[in-house]
Design a protein around this motif. Structure first.
Motif, PDB file in Angstrom:
ATOM      1  N   ILE A  29       5.164  -1.096   6.922  1.00 31.30           N
ATOM      2  CA  ILE A  29       6.556  -0.668   6.839  1.00 31.30           C
ATOM      3  C   ILE A  29       7.104  -1.243   5.544  1.00 31.30           C
ATOM      4  N   TYR A  30       7.511  -0.367   4.654  1.00 30.66           N
ATOM      5  CA  TYR A  30       8.013  -0.755   3.338  1.00 30.66           C
ATOM      6  C   TYR A  30       9.535  -0.730   3.395  1.00 30.66           C
ATOM      7  N   VAL A  45      13.399   5.135  -7.799  1.00 33.78           N
ATOM      8  CA  VAL A  45      13.138   5.180  -6.349  1.00 33.78           C
ATOM      9  C   VAL A  45      12.146   6.303  -6.039  1.00 33.78           C
ATOM     10  N   ARG A  46      12.357   7.479  -6.617  1.00 38.46           N
ATOM     11  CA  ARG A  46      11.427   8.603  -6.394  1.00 38.46           C
ATOM     12  C   ARG A  46      10.021   8.257  -6.884  1.00 38.46           C
ATOM     13  N   ALA A  47       9.925   7.619  -8.045  1.00 37.23           N
ATOM     14  CA  ALA A  47       8.612   7.251  -8.593  1.00 37.23           C
ATOM     15  C   ALA A  47       7.912   6.244  -7.684  1.00 37.23           C
ATOM     16  N   HIS A  48       8.649   5.265  -7.168  1.00 37.13           N
ATOM     17  CA  HIS A  48       8.048   4.274  -6.268  1.00 37.13           C
ATOM     18  C   HIS A  48       7.580   4.916  -4.958  1.00 37.13           C
ATOM     19  N   ARG A  49       8.383   5.839  -4.422  1.00 38.84           N
ATOM     20  CA  ARG A  49       7.966   6.547  -3.203  1.00 38.84           C
ATOM     21  C   ARG A  49       6.667   7.308  -3.443  1.00 38.84           C
ATOM     22  N   PHE A  57      -2.629   3.985   1.323  1.00 41.91           N
ATOM     23  CA  PHE A  57      -2.253   3.109   2.435  1.00 41.91           C
ATOM     24  C   PHE A  57      -1.121   3.779   3.193  1.00 41.91           C
ATOM     25  N   ALA A  58      -1.105   3.654   4.513  1.00 41.93           N
ATOM     26  CA  ALA A  58      -0.107   4.325   5.351  1.00 41.93           C
ATOM     27  C   ALA A  58       1.207   3.542   5.354  1.00 41.93           C
ATOM     28  N   TRP A  59       2.092   3.859   4.411  1.00 34.96           N
ATOM     29  CA  TRP A  59       3.408   3.227   4.349  1.00 34.96           C
ATOM     30  C   TRP A  59       4.452   4.094   5.034  1.00 34.96           C
ATOM     31  N   GLU A  60       5.294   3.475   5.819  1.00 31.87           N
ATOM     32  CA  GLU A  60       6.524   4.102   6.316  1.00 31.87           C
ATOM     33  C   GLU A  60       7.655   3.413   5.567  1.00 31.87           C
ATOM     34  N   THR A  61       8.481   4.162   4.860  1.00 27.20           N
ATOM     35  CA  THR A  61       9.564   3.568   4.080  1.00 27.20           C
ATOM     36  C   THR A  61      10.847   3.544   4.881  1.00 27.20           C
TER      37      THR A  61
END
Length: 196
Positions: A29-30, A45-49, A57-61
């Motif tokens: 969880i990010y 923010v868009r670039a980091h997403r 890796f399975a990130w949930e933001t």
């Protein structure tokens, strides 16, 4: 286990924190604390997403600019998370800045009041980190090595960030300083007064 990762701007601390976190669990969880208040920040923010999406890796933001303590407590609640995801918070200095601007609309005229309020928020965060049962990686900026800020608000931010980093370093199991992309495990080489 809580880990604090610090370093200067563009030092590689976020990249290291993400890589480190990916070794602690199979998903994460990010927690993003940035508030995209202008076009440039929105692009970042868009670039980091997109980087997280492509990382494999399975990130949930989760975006949480202010109520980080409440979010950590909710994530720590029994049954809130299946399995044991790693939680990565990036970054604490943005969270601190968001709070400072919220409690200091006058630019810091009442410094003592602002310091009390900020210290209360820092202490609440330290308590949430200490209680947190999942793997936790926190990213912060080392802001005390630069020039003295010109404004009173800038100096309050620098001082509060220093106090926050010291407090969280005290409750985290590991502390990394990242310089030019190279992480150094500070707690493993820290001097201890009982060694005198």
């Amino acid at each position: 286990m809580a880990v604090l990762v610090t370093g200067g701007a563009r030092s590689g601390k976020s990249r290291f924190a993400e890589s480190y976190a990916a070794r602690l669990a199979s998903r994460g969880i990010y927690v993003a604390t940035a508030q995209p208040l202008d076009d440039e920040m929105e692009r970042r923010v868009r670039a980091h997403r997109e980087e997280r999406r492509l990382s494999g890796f399975a990130w949930e933001t989760v975006e949480e600019p202010l109520d980080l303590v409440g979010l950590l407590d909710r994530l720590a609640a029994p049954g809130a998370q299946a399995g044991r995801p790693v939680v990565l918070v990036d970054c604490l200095t943005l969270w601190l800045s968001n709070h400072l601007l919220a409690v200091c609309p006058d630019g810091g005229a009442d410094r003592a009041r602002v310091e009390r309020e900020m210290d209360g928020r820092i202490e609440a965060l330290a308590g949430a980190v200490r209680r947190f049962p999942l793997p936790l990686v926190l990213v912060t900026n080392e802001v005390g090595a630069g020039i003295v800020p010109e404004t009173a608000l800038g100096r309050m931010f620098r001082d509060a960030a220093g106090r926050m980093n010291q407090r969280l370093a005290g409750v985290c199991d590991r502390l990394f300083l990242v310089v030019s992309g190279i992480p150094v495990d500070l707690k493993s080489i820290a001097f201890r007064m009982d060694e005198l």
